[in-house]
Design an enzyme around this catalytic site. Sequence first.
Site: not given
Length: 521
Positions: A68, A294, A429-430
Amino acid sequence: MVKINPVPSTSPRRTICFDRNRLQLEDIAAVADGSARAVLSSDPAFRAAIARGPAFLDRLLQEEGVIYGVTTGYGDSCTVPVPAELVAELPHQLYTYHGCGLGAFLTPAQTRAVMATRLASLCKGFSGVSVALLEQIVGLLDAGILPLIPSEGSVGASGDLTPLSYLAAVLCGEREAWCNGEHVAAGEALVAAGMAPLRLRPKEALAIMNGTAVMTGLAVLAYGSAEYLGQLTTRITAMASIALDGNADHFDEVLFSVKPHPGMQRIAARIRGDLPRAERARNGNRVQDRYSIRCAPHVIGVLEDSLPFFRQLIDNELNSANDNPIIDADGEHVLHGGHFYGGHIALAMDTLKNTVANLADLMDRQIALLVDARYNNGLPPNLSGATGPRIAINHGLKALQISCSAWTAEALKLTMPASAFSRSTECHNQDKVSMGTIAARDCLRVIELTEQVGAALLIAVQQAVRLRCELDPKLALSAAVAAMMASLAADVAPVEEDRRLDLDLHLLLTRIRGKAWRLYV
């Protein structure tokens, strides 16, 4: 012709060795601020381990293996085979088509942090890159040739692809760089530094770009700034309590022993140590001060108790191999995964910006009390130092309080978590992304705004403590607060007559960002 003024090798700066060992956040921060040099380990075993990655990829290519991003297209195009004769051109294509970033450029310090972070990841030896690539990154840092990296364009998964493409391009002599404070052509800068443009090997562009270096480098810087802001807000709170003639019992050791958050307890102890001994021995004029005094240990304590968690997340990301695929040369595996996903940094930055914005909100409430004659227990309205008839025309810190409100509102607005806005991108894909880089940029902006509020409060508490001491000449300040008052007085004169304060604010911002005061050990 570009002139390069690299740091000489005899520089007294300490060195940070990049190899396969773990680095600390402070190491990256030191490279970023220029107080340390990055050096690549000369250990033969380390260099041999790095070299095994590209050698393994070369063998796979000779065997016509499918890899890839080496023999295929990228992302959704992973099913598109690349002809053997075009494999060598693929890295150039990757960084070229990702040259679409916009937005403000990262600062030089941010850019060095990004470069050092990417170098750290590639040095793990699981990215299939050559020693020459690592040396080129170190060479850029040494020569002061810093890629101009646009800050916008990353979704924080599949890595910081677009911004890191600018690093890949400059390594190859393309696009533009910071050099001696100017924007120059990268190719000219390399020539002037005696460096040759790199020819990226297969997988190397993907290794540079497909990782979390931008978000992580920015997170390292955000962490250090936030940690310091927590300490500064603590000192400011102590000074505000003194100025307001507050009740020191709110920070009592026994009181905090019954709620055992250790960070919160440390903040209370620091405030307690900053208060005058005389004040610690009395009950004050009120049983209970308002929450911004405080409850200050509780507010600042959330950050203090969270810092170790944030550090763990950022530290682990920094010390990871986070591109895809992972190249296991020793086991001869190409492992496809999702280590480029920046979810841990997204969580750290989304949460850190929330805790820091709460510091801005706390200090904004404190200045509101200090300038309001209804609540500041005898101090002049707006902390004006004017006397006599001129009281009528002087307005002291009235406008400064308004500016604090504006900066605080903007910081609070940015606390919406970026990680909640995941988008599906790149042909689905993403389809689940982290938004970690946007979270990191948001966090840095929140920090910037909070630093502005802190600079304003330093003017206010210096003025207020001085006025309180005039009302109570017997008030003996602790050594730490007295030293802080003296340091502030060297930078900022008392506001006895209305004047512009922006120049004072800019100077104090420089002090804050340079961590000029050693506040607590």
